[in-house]
Design a protein around this motif. Structure first.
Motif, mmCIF file in Angstrom:
data_model
loop_
_atom_site.group_PDB
_atom_site.id
_atom_site.type_symbol
_atom_site.label_atom_id
_atom_site.label_comp_id
_atom_site.label_asym_id
_atom_site.label_seq_id
_atom_site.Cartn_x
_atom_site.Cartn_y
_atom_site.Cartn_z
ATOM 1 N N ASP A 157 4.071 3.988 8.605
ATOM 2 C CA ASP A 157 3.181 2.843 8.368
ATOM 3 C C ASP A 157 3.549 2.304 6.987
ATOM 4 O O ASP A 157 3.156 2.869 5.963
ATOM 5 C CB ASP A 157 1.723 3.323 8.427
ATOM 6 C CG ASP A 157 0.711 2.190 8.230
ATOM 7 O OD1 ASP A 157 1.104 1.095 7.796
ATOM 8 O OD2 ASP A 157 -0.484 2.431 8.497
ATOM 9 N N HIS A 217 -7.882 -5.371 10.949
ATOM 10 C CA HIS A 217 -8.426 -5.860 9.686
ATOM 11 C C HIS A 217 -7.655 -7.117 9.316
ATOM 12 O O HIS A 217 -6.546 -7.337 9.812
ATOM 13 C CB HIS A 217 -8.329 -4.801 8.580
ATOM 14 C CG HIS A 217 -6.955 -4.216 8.380
ATOM 15 N ND1 HIS A 217 -5.962 -4.862 7.680
ATOM 16 C CD2 HIS A 217 -6.394 -3.053 8.816
ATOM 17 C CE1 HIS A 217 -4.864 -4.103 7.671
ATOM 18 N NE2 HIS A 217 -5.081 -3.005 8.352
ATOM 19 N N HIS A 243 -6.125 -4.694 3.339
ATOM 20 C CA HIS A 243 -7.377 -4.827 4.101
ATOM 21 C C HIS A 243 -8.082 -6.047 3.527
ATOM 22 O O HIS A 243 -9.008 -5.950 2.734
ATOM 23 C CB HIS A 243 -8.231 -3.564 3.977
ATOM 24 C CG HIS A 243 -7.522 -2.335 4.471
ATOM 25 N ND1 HIS A 243 -7.706 -1.083 3.939
ATOM 26 C CD2 HIS A 243 -6.602 -2.180 5.451
ATOM 27 C CE1 HIS A 243 -6.929 -0.212 4.585
ATOM 28 N NE2 HIS A 243 -6.254 -0.846 5.497
ATOM 29 N N ILE A 274 3.331 5.408 4.245
ATOM 30 C CA ILE A 274 2.907 6.546 5.067
ATOM 31 C C ILE A 274 4.079 6.935 5.961
ATOM 32 O O ILE A 274 4.497 6.144 6.815
ATOM 33 C CB ILE A 274 1.694 6.134 5.943
ATOM 34 C CG1 ILE A 274 0.501 5.763 5.057
ATOM 35 C CG2 ILE A 274 1.344 7.238 6.940
ATOM 36 C CD1 ILE A 274 -0.587 4.975 5.780
ATOM 37 N N TYR A 307 0.884 -1.172 0.000
ATOM 38 C CA TYR A 307 0.000 0.000 0.000
ATOM 39 C C TYR A 307 0.914 1.211 0.000
ATOM 40 O O TYR A 307 2.123 1.083 0.231
ATOM 41 C CB TYR A 307 -0.930 -0.002 1.233
ATOM 42 C CG TYR A 307 -0.188 -0.162 2.542
ATOM 43 C CD1 TYR A 307 0.138 -1.414 3.034
ATOM 44 C CD2 TYR A 307 0.230 0.956 3.268
ATOM 45 C CE1 TYR A 307 0.851 -1.566 4.207
ATOM 46 C CE2 TYR A 307 0.935 0.811 4.454
ATOM 47 C CZ TYR A 307 1.241 -0.456 4.920
ATOM 48 O OH TYR A 307 1.954 -0.611 6.078
ATOM 49 N N HIS A 356 -3.748 8.457 7.069
ATOM 50 C CA HIS A 356 -3.139 7.841 5.882
ATOM 51 C C HIS A 356 -2.429 8.892 5.035
ATOM 52 O O HIS A 356 -2.617 8.986 3.823
ATOM 53 C CB HIS A 356 -4.194 7.084 5.058
ATOM 54 C CG HIS A 356 -4.534 5.749 5.627
ATOM 55 N ND1 HIS A 356 -5.444 4.897 5.054
ATOM 56 C CD2 HIS A 356 -4.080 5.101 6.723
ATOM 57 C CE1 HIS A 356 -5.537 3.783 5.771
ATOM 58 N NE2 HIS A 356 -4.713 3.893 6.792
ATOM 59 N N GLU A 375 -3.828 -2.361 15.663
ATOM 60 C CA GLU A 375 -3.200 -1.076 15.370
ATOM 61 C C GLU A 375 -3.930 0.116 16.000
ATOM 62 O O GLU A 375 -4.430 0.987 15.288
ATOM 63 C CB GLU A 375 -3.110 -0.871 13.861
ATOM 64 C CG GLU A 375 -4.410 -1.132 13.099
ATOM 65 C CD GLU A 375 -4.290 -0.762 11.618
ATOM 66 O OE1 GLU A 375 -3.831 0.356 11.326
ATOM 67 O OE2 GLU A 375 -4.661 -1.589 10.768
ATOM 68 N N GLU A 406 1.396 -0.755 15.070
ATOM 69 C CA GLU A 406 0.639 -1.757 14.308
ATOM 70 C C GLU A 406 1.487 -3.000 14.090
ATOM 71 O O GLU A 406 2.612 -2.917 13.586
ATOM 72 C CB GLU A 406 0.236 -1.178 12.943
ATOM 73 C CG GLU A 406 -0.433 -2.197 12.030
ATOM 74 C CD GLU A 406 -1.013 -1.574 10.761
ATOM 75 O OE1 GLU A 406 -0.461 -0.568 10.283
ATOM 76 O OE2 GLU A 406 -2.011 -2.104 10.249
ATOM 77 N N ASP A 441 1.797 -5.198 7.087
ATOM 78 C CA ASP A 441 1.211 -3.884 7.396
ATOM 79 C C ASP A 441 1.689 -3.518 8.795
ATOM 80 O O ASP A 441 1.128 -3.987 9.782
ATOM 81 C CB ASP A 441 -0.326 -3.987 7.317
ATOM 82 C CG ASP A 441 -0.999 -2.643 7.543
ATOM 83 O OD1 ASP A 441 -0.296 -1.610 7.600
ATOM 84 O OD2 ASP A 441 -2.238 -2.637 7.671
#
Ligand code: GLY
Ligand code: MN
Ligand code: MN
Length: 545
Positions: free
Chosen positions: A370, A457, A464, A342, A339, A353, A481, A504, A381
């Motif tokens: 992140d 999640h 996710h 971040i 992803y 985010h 997280e 997280e 993640d």
């Protein structure tokens, strides 16, 4: 003599020489690999997943799962391609313009009764010259171990045959970040082909999908018709079935005409809910083969987070920290991030985010990172938060320790049989109580002012990931997280401003205690401060140009 006149004589000589060579001297052309990785999921894994899916579906079902569309970045440059997770899960193919047709009751293909057909794009000299090697149906069948692979141009033919046999076709719509089968997904699909007036060859698969998905929803039909008006002609479709469908779709003065076409030609075609649900339940519980890849993704991520903590110093940009992390991910074999990375420092640590990553990091900032590596499709993640100068202030430490305590309570709740919400409830209780003690909130309800996202999640082929969010079971991987994010506000003592903390980790549910897969990235303030005394791979001096 002019040179051109020499050529026939030369050709005759060469031909004569070739004819006299022994047959053994003809060189065989080696077939370079399409994919170089040697630890991909084995064909047996995908075959087992297909068998389990088939076992869960009604006996008259057929299943159709499409590849993700390739997307254009601009002009002739595309975004890096990523396969639809479910198609990858069921087949291992990484190629666009592909689809899997599963027919547990069997379907005739070229006189052979088969239960699974991979629709693969044909070999394409242009693509292979410019971009890279492709399987083609014949090699896809051999290397992916599917029962049968055929050209994707045969989708219409196969669908007609499956329907003639009375099968109900279950379709997994493309994951578009919206509810599977929802109106938005249908519209998106329709909009895509509606703006491409002539769709042939490699566009075939999506063209078919657009038509099939469009039969589900009256409002979707009406809106799609408006979107498409004037931009698609029935004659743009190469397949007779789709040409019929397009004619009905575009000419129908009312929804009734469309429904009559649907009743006549596509009876029982679409059941958009059952397949995504069954696939989600399968994908939520990881097999040992999947856990091997998940651990690679998590370990690469842990290594990256450790180096980012070691290397970060004020004066670097958020972008520099991202580059160090992603460098380490790739040095550990990762192909991509799972992803958008971040990296938020100072005031940006309070944006959940944040992905701009352009600010210069200041002394006294907290840095929230992140970032997760992807390995052969599976993503980690992981979030860590640390002080840019290597020392937490008392206020930063108070908030940090509260989030850590909440996270620990959440991780403890990751036990089989617990509801999916249990980690979140445990973490939220701890944060509410702590924020009251610090005087930041008065009632437990106010906790959402500072902790405004979910706690957990699923994690897997997608960050996710899919699952039914029911009871936890061994083999599930989920994140825990919690976070606290304090923006400047007249209601908050300025000493707390711009403190954003999230921690997280990726947790495997087992028969016993939960396993924290990402525990290797330090989490206590003492361990983080000690690590930040060291220098890391990002501290090599270089001149900024
Ligand atoms: N990285 C996105 C998330 O934590 O859910
Ligand atoms: Mn997450
Ligand atoms: Mn995350």
């Amino acid at each position: 003599m002019r040179p051109a006149l020499l050529l026939p004589a030369l050709a005759a000589t060469l031909l004569a020489a070739a004819l006299t060579l022994p047959a053994a001297a003809q060189p065989t052309i080696p077939e370079p690999p399409v994919r170089y990785d040697t630890d991909l999921l084995p064909a047996s894994f995908h075959a087992d997943r297909r068998a389990r899916l088939a076992a869960e579906l009604p006996s008259d079902a057929a299943v159709l799962v499409f590849s993700n569309p390739a997307r254009t970045r601009e002009n002739d440059v595309g975004y890096s391609y990523r396969q639809n997770s479910s198609l990858y899960y069921l087949t291992g193919t990484h190629e666009p313009e592909s689809a899997l047709l599963l027919v547990p009751g069997g379907v005739d293909v070229d006189g052979q009764r088969v239960t699974e057909v991979l629709l693969a794009p044909d070999r394409n000299a242009f693509t292979e010259t410019w971009v890279g090697r492709r399987f083609g149906p014949e090699r896809a069948q051999r290397e992916l171990g599917v029962e049968r692979a055929v050209s994707n141009s045969r989708l219409g033919e196969l669908l007609r045959r499956v329907r003639a046999d009375g099968r109900r076709i279950h379709i997994e719509p493309l994951p578009q970040g919206v509810e599977p089968g929802g109106l938005a997904a249908q519209l998106d699909t329709l909009r895509r082909y509606a703006t491409v007036p002539v769709v042939t060859g490699n566009g075939y698969v999506r063209q078919a999908m657009g038509m099939i998905l469009s039969v589900n929803d009256a409002e979707g039909f009406a809106r799609a018709q408006r979107i498409a008006s004037g931009r698609v002609r029935a004659s743009d479709f190469t397949d007779p079935l789709l040409r019929d469908a397009a004619a009905a779709f575009l000419a129908a003065p009312d929804f009734g005409a469309w429904q009559r076409w649907k009743a006549e030609h596509m009876a029982g075609v679409a059941d958009v809910a059952a397949l995504p649900r069954t696939l989600a339940q399968l994908r939520a519980v990881k097999t040992p083969e999947e856990m091997r890849l998940m651990r690679r993704a998590v370990n690469a991520s842990v290594a990256g987070h450790v180096e980012m903590m070691r290397s970060t110093e004020s004066g670097m940009t958020e972008n520099d920290v991202q580059a160090i992390g992603e460098y380490v991910f790739r040095r550990h074999g990762s192909e991509a991030v799972g992803y958008g990375s971040i990296v938020g420092a100072g005031e940006n640590s309070t944006i959940l985010h944040y992905v701009d990553n352009r600010r210069t990091i200041q002394d006294g900032d907290l840095v929230l990172v992140d970032m997760g590596a992807e390995y052969h499709g599976y993503t980690a993640d992981v979030t860590r938060t640390f002080p840019a100068n290597g020392r937490f202030t008392p206020e930063q430490k108070a908030i940090y320790d509260l989030v850590l305590a909440a996270q620990q309570a959440g991780i403890e709740a990751c036990r089989p049989g617990q509801p999916f919400t249990a980690p979140g409830q445990a973490a939220t209780r701890v944060i509410a109580q702590g924020l009251r003690q610090l005087g930041l909130i008065r009632t437990d309800e106010d906790v959402r002012n500072f902790f405004m996202h979910g706690t957990s999640h699923y994690l897997g082929l997608f960050v996710h990931d899919v699952g039914d969010y029911g009871a936890l079971a061994p083999g599930m991987v989920l994140t825990v997280e919690p976070g606290i994010y304090i923006k400047p506000s007249p209601n908050v003592d300025p000493k707390w401003w711009n403190i954003g903390v999230r921690i997280e980790d990726d947790i495997l549910v087992t028969d016993g205690a939960p396993e924290n897969l990402s525990v290797g990235a330090p989490r206590t303030t003492d361990a983080i401060e000690a690590l930040m005394q060291q220098r890391g791979v990002g501290n090599a001096t270089f001149e900024r140009r």
